[in-house]
Design an enzyme around this catalytic site. Structure first.
Site: not given
Ligand code: PDD
Length: 289
Positions: A32, A148, A180, A204
């Site tokens: 996504y 992702k 993160e 990411l």
């Protein structure tokens, strides 16, 4: 009623139907993207497209996302968001519907493409200026979080842990390193230097992260991409998160410990203001593309 996009059609959300055999539903087999739109202009869309392309290639899903710009723009228009101050478009592509098996279907399925658009509500400035809080959580995700992927169970649990703790963000810690957030990238400031985890398979590669690094470089603020041991994080002068639905969000407390002097710091503020200017700039998309 919002209008969504599904497999080539625009339709009311209540009428959108996906097969129970969809591998996204059964196996989280898909990717996504979430792209921001400011005043109806998609922000750094080419970067989102590139990231989706590499995710699709890594998962060997045969779908060319080149046509998605038009879908994103159409969704903004059809949902009255073409002039919205801030909005975002969510797009997901799964491997498609096929009888359940772990391995890819023997006969290639047609990927399912679903997208929707929503308004983004930025916190009021006085709320932003009071700062936000975070907790650390063990990083229990798989080792390819640079993809992702729609399989976000570990992110769901991490974000819920933050909600249960009454704070806004969760920071993933793996082997003692703060990597993160559950849905955003993490930055810390030490003696005027902005530090963030280097790109690897353990974070990411956020588009907003790149934007903020660019903005820091342009403002003469030194940036280092290196690991942040969690013990150092508590001693940072400032901490902030970046992300499409986070923009630049300052953190004044981690695990109940005060960060810096407990107020939002000057570098977080400068970079947030620079970020907002970048989103307003007509040239922003071109520069980032
Ligand atoms: N999340 N890290 C993680 C784990 C993320 O899920 C995200 C984005 C980011 C920031 O990436 P970007 O700056 O490209 O948005 C970092 C999206 C917004 C989401 O899951 O809704």
């Amino acid at each position: 009623m919002s209008t969504v996009y599904l497999d080539g059609s625009y339709l009311p959300k209540a009428e959108a139907r996906v097969s129970v055999d969809d591998r996204g539903f059964l196996l989280s087999d898909g990717v996504y993207e979430v792209t921001a739109a400011y005043g109806g202009r998609l922000f750094r869309f080419e970067k989102h497209l590139e990231r989706m392309k590499s995710g699709l290639a890594a998962l060997r899903i045969g779908f060319d996302p080149a046509g998605l710009r038009e879908v994103n723009e159409e969704l903004l228009a059809r949902n009255g968001l073409a002039e919205a101050e801030a909005a975002y478009v969510y797009v997901q592509v799964t491997r498609g519907a096929a009888p359940r098996s772990h391995a890819f279907p023997k006969v290639e399925a047609t990927p399912t493409v679903y997208a929707f658009a929503n308004r983004y509500q930025r916190p009021e400035r006085d709320r932003w200026e009071r700062g936000f809080r975070a907790i650390t959580v063990p990083d229990m995700r798989w080792a390819r979080v640079d993809i992702k992927a729609i399989s976000l169970l570990a992110n769901v649990l991490a974000q819920q842990a933050a909600v249960d703790a009454g704070v806004e963000d969760a920071i993933y810690v793996r082997d003692g390193i703060a990597l993160e957030g559950a849905h955003n990238n993490l930055f810390a400031v030490f003696d005027g230097v902005v530090v963030t985890a280097p790109k690897s398979n353990y974070i990411l590669h956020g588009i907003s992260r790149d934007v903020v690094i660019e903005l820091a470089n342009a403002s003469g603020i030194p940036v280092e991409e290196r690991s942040i041991p969690v013990g150092d994080l508590y001693r940072a002068d400032e901490i902030f998160f970046t992300g499409t639905t986070t923009e630049v969000r300052p953190t004044i407390e981690v695990d109940g410990r005060r960060i810096g002097d407990g107020s939002v710091g000057p570098i977080s503020t400068r970079l947030f203001d620079a970020f907002l200017s970048a989103t307003l700039s007509r040239a922003a998309e071109a520069v980032g593309a």
